[in-house]
Structure formats: structure tokens, C-alpha cells
Design an enzyme around this catalytic site. Structure first.
Site, PDB file in Angstrom:
ATOM      1  N   ASP A 205      -0.151 -10.719   8.574  1.00  0.00           N
ATOM      2  CA  ASP A 205      -1.443  -9.742   9.601  1.00  0.00           C
ATOM      3  C   ASP A 205      -0.381  -8.333  10.164  1.00  0.00           C
ATOM      4  OD1 ASP A 205      -2.821 -11.086   8.099  1.00  0.00           O
ATOM      5  OD2 ASP A 205      -4.367 -11.947  10.029  1.00  0.00           O
TER       6      ASP A 205
ATOM      7  N   ASP B 156      -9.161 -13.588   0.490  1.00  0.00           N
ATOM      8  CA  ASP B 156      -7.743 -13.781   1.736  1.00  0.00           C
ATOM      9  C   ASP B 156      -6.832 -15.519  -0.017  1.00  0.00           C
ATOM     10  OD1 ASP B 156      -6.188 -13.712   2.915  1.00  0.00           O
ATOM     11  OD2 ASP B 156      -7.996 -13.449   5.450  1.00  0.00           O
TER      12      ASP B 156
END
Length: 437
Positions: free
Chosen positions: A213, A156
Site C-alpha cells: 500500500d 484483494d
């Protein structure tokens, strides 16, 4: 055999003879020659109950419900598994309450079920949930993951410089090199949430997130619109990643309507995206299981030509720079519901993915608004890549031929419903050979 299954043999031969669209720029680790298929914990559990017992239960479910046989072999733990580093070896330490036997024991169990094991880290010093991450420890962490039997790593981009492109590329490059140095084949998934990773993504990893997201229908729409501009960067070994699949189960952390979940699956398959299920694996609905195990749609995603779908007919408004910036940073927003749906314009698109045998798959999406008939006329059909006056049409969800059409017109339901159609030349004036329907 169904039409897409028969197409695959011809597609494999065509793809074997075709050069990669990105040539030598592709990361040479031999991984992800087709988009990865699997499951990720984040859209299911978020940060709650990431435990040895639940991961084993998910593995059991995937091995018994038909997903493994359908090709969904990656079981990936997302954030919230690590708690510290060993003061002597500097190796990451898993939460001892959640994983009393350590991560390797879980990985071994996942492997015993015929699945592959994935794990999560971050290129910053802390993960998005504030757990220890890999900045400055890339070599140690890569070797730790290899020793544990990890097959897939998601890295990430929280708590790191996400404005300076070169810093981000260097950070991911260090983990790429560290993974390669272990000698273990590990698929590497970059999660930087921005479209500017796409031009260099294939030199860094096997997939790269191109947007924020996906949490609800508006973020599905946003990710798709960003990805529509990036098709030239995808191909065998490296894929644009518009984020994970959101199912229709209300017991998962996020969900969409059943029709929207099926549309996302169809469109992500055509976009040659990684297909990572984020629905409630331990309580997967019959509808979602039917969606995710549709062998004909999976064959579209896994077609060895490795081309990403493009928009060939667009009734949606142009996206603005402001919208792109919002979608890039959409971490945690857009939970399914009315407020999220209001962000989606009442418009429709036709996407087209070329297959290795010369035929094409259309995904016709009614993003919002009432049910309507969607049409791909002769100009649209030729833009899709079929140079013919008439086409044979086969519906990949109804599993039946719709006949020969001069223009493709089908009824599509409301608010996120779609049609997924396989088309090939039907007349003698076709300029190239196509597989049989």
C-alpha cells in the site's frame, strides 16, 4: 489548443496502427484500453463511514467539481461494506445500517451522475478488514456484482496464500472467468501487492498491484522503484498498478505534502498507471483539484500508445531484495511524516514516457533533499527516445514553452518536488516526425 491536446489526435492514429506490446496475452474483456481514472474510498475513509449517504455525496462532488469532465468516472467502494451472506442464496449482504436500500440503489445513483460504480472483495475467505469475501463463491459474487450494476471490481489478497504463485494465479483466474461469464463488462483489478504478478497480469485482469500500500512518501518512492522494472508488461487493456493516489488533505486517512502529491500524480500518469484518487473527496483542496484536473498531464496518462515510462537517468541507489520484500508487504505502514520521509534517499531520477506521435514526456523527480537544478543531457534525451541535437521544451504545470534546449535543465523544488516536461525534436536532423508544440 494546448500542446498535449493537439498531440492526442496524432497519438490516437499512431496507436491504432501499432500492435499491443503484449498481443494475445491481454485479457479479452474490452475494458481498460486506457488506464482507469477515478476515486477509491480507502485512502479517504479507510473503514469508517462507508455509507450510502457518503457514497452519494462523493458522487455529487465528482459530478460537480470538474473531475467527471476531466475523465475521473470510476467511483469505487473499497473494504468494509459487506457483513454476511444470505443463507439461502449465498449472496453477499451489505451492512443494512450503512446501506439500508442495498448496494444496487447506490450503484444506480452513481450511474445517474454519469459515473461508473466499483466495489471490493478478496480472494480469501475474509477481506483485509475481516468482512466476508469471495473464496469459493466466485460465481455467485460475480453474478451478484453484475446484477447490481458493478463496472469495476477490486479483488484483494488478504487471508489467502500469497507465497504460492500458482495458487494466487488460480484464485484470480476463477474470478476472471466468473466475471466474464456474467456477460457484463467489468474491469478487473487484482490487488496482490507483488511484482511477480506483472508477467502474467494481462492474462488475469485489467490491472495488477505490484507493491504494498502507498500510505506516505516512502511508499510512493518504493512503489515507483519496483514499477521501474516492469514497463514491458503494461499496455492497452492491462496495467501495472503501483497503488492509489495520496493527496495533500490532512483530513484524509493519509496524506503527503502538496508538492509530493503533485509529483505522484505526474509520475503515475507517465507510468501509465490507474489514477485512482484517495484524497478527501468531500473536502478536496483547491491545490489537489488543480492537480487532478490538469488536462495535459491526464493526456499523458491516456495516450493511446499505452507505453509506460522508464528511468533514463538514475541518481538513486540500487534497490535491494530486502527493500523489495518490505515494500511488497507494506500494508498499513508509512503514514506521512518524518519517520516515513527518512526512508527516502536524497537522490533524483529522470523518467521518460514515449507518446504516440513520437514526442516524449519527462518527469524529473527530486525524491528528497534541498532544491536543485535537474538536467537531462544529450545522452539522456536520446535515451528518452528523441534523436535530435536540440529539443523544444514545454512545461505541463506552468503551461508554457520553455524554449529550445540542447540539454534539458530546470530548477526543481525540495523534498519530493518535480518537473513534468513535454519534449520534441527541434532541429532539422530529427529522424522522425513529431507533433507541433
Amino acid at each position: 489548443a494546448r500542446p498535449l491536446a493537439r498531440v492526442c489526435a496524432l497519438a490516437a492514429l499512431a496507436a491504432a496502427l501499432a500492435p499491443s506490446p503484449r498481443g494475445a496475452r491481454a485479457l479479452d474483456n474490452g475494458m481498460a484500453r486506457a488506464p482507469p481514472l477515478g476515486y477509491n474510498t480507502w485512502n479517504d475513509f479507510r473503514c469508517d463511514n462507508i455509507t450510502d449517504a457518503n457514497i452519494r455525496a462523493v458522487a455529487d462532488a465528482m459530478a460537480s467539481n470538474g473531475l467527471r469532465e476531466a475523465g475521473f468516472v470510476h467511483l469505487n467502494i473499497d473494504d468494509c461494506w459487506a457483513v454476511d451472506r444470505d443463507p439461502d442464496t449465498f449472496r453477499l449482504i451489505a451492512d443494512p445500517k450503512a446501506f439500508p436500500d442495498g448496494i444496487k440503489a447506490v450503484a444506480d445513483y452513481v450511474h445517474s451522475k454519469g459515473l461508473k460504480f466499483g466495489i471490493y472483495t478478496d480472494r480469501g475467505p475474509k477481506t483485509c478488514a475481516g468482512r466476508p469475501a469471495s473464496a469459493g463463491y466466485e460465481g455467485v459474487d460475480a453474478q451478484t456484482f453484475a446484477d447490481w450494476g458493478v463496472d469495476y471490481l477490486k479483488e484483494d489478497s488478504c487471508n489467502a496464500d500469497s507465497a504460492d504463485h500458482e495458487v494466487a494465479f488460480a484464485d484470480y483466474g476463477r474470478m476472471r472467468d466468473a466475471l466474464n461469464a456474467t456477460g457484463r463488462p467489468i474491469a478487473f483489478s487484482l490487488c496482490g501487492w507483488a511484482d511477480w504478478y506483472a508477467p502474467v497480469g494481462a492474462s488475469l485482469g485489467n490491472s495488477w498491484r505490484i507493491s504494498g500500500d502507498v500510505n506516505g512518501w516512502a511508499s510512493v518512492y518504493g512503489s515507483a522503484q519496483i514499477n521501474a522494472k516492469l514497463s514491458q508488461y503494461a499496455g492497452p487493456g492491462g496495467w501495472n498498478d503501483p497503488d492509489m493516489l495520496v493527496g495533500s488533505s490532512s483530513s484524509a486517512a493519509v496524506h503527503n505534502s502538496p508538492e509530493q502529491a503533485r509529483t505522484q500524480f505526474s509520475l503515475w500518469a507517465a507510468m501509465a498507471a490507474p489514477l485512482l484518487i484517495g484524497s478527501n473527496m468531500l473536502g478536496l483542496s483547491a491545490f489537489d483539484l488543480e492537480t487532478y484536473t490538469n488536462s495535459e498531464v491526464i493526456a499523458v496518462n491516456q495516450d493511446t500508445l499505452g507505453r509506460q515510462a522508464i528511468v533514463v537517468q538514475d541518481g538513486c541507489p540500487p534497490i535491494s531484495a530486502k527493500q523489495v520484500a518490505q515494500w511488497r508487504s507494506a500494508r498499513g505502514r508509512g503514514v506521512a511524516g518524518k519517520a516515513d520521509d527518512d526512508d527516502v534517499p536524497q537522490c533524483a531520477q529522470v523518467w521518460a514516457k514515449p507518446l504516440g506521435d513520437g514526442s516524449v514526456v519527462l518527469v524529473m523527480v527530486n525524491w528528497a533533499g534541498p532544491a536543485r537544478t535537474l538536467t537531462c543531457d544529450a545522452t539522456c534525451v536520446r535515451a528518452a527516445g528523441v534523436d535530435a541535437d536540440t529539443v523544444m521544451v514545454y512545461d505541463l504545470w506552468q503551461h508554457r514553452a520553455l524554449g529550445v534546449m540542447a540539454e534539458v535543465a530546470v530548477p526543481v523544488g525540495a523534498d519530493g518536488a518535480s518537473a513534468t516536461l513535454h519534449i520534441s525534436a527541434a532541429d532539422k536532423n530529427a529522424h522522425r516526425k513529431v507533433g507541433p508544440l
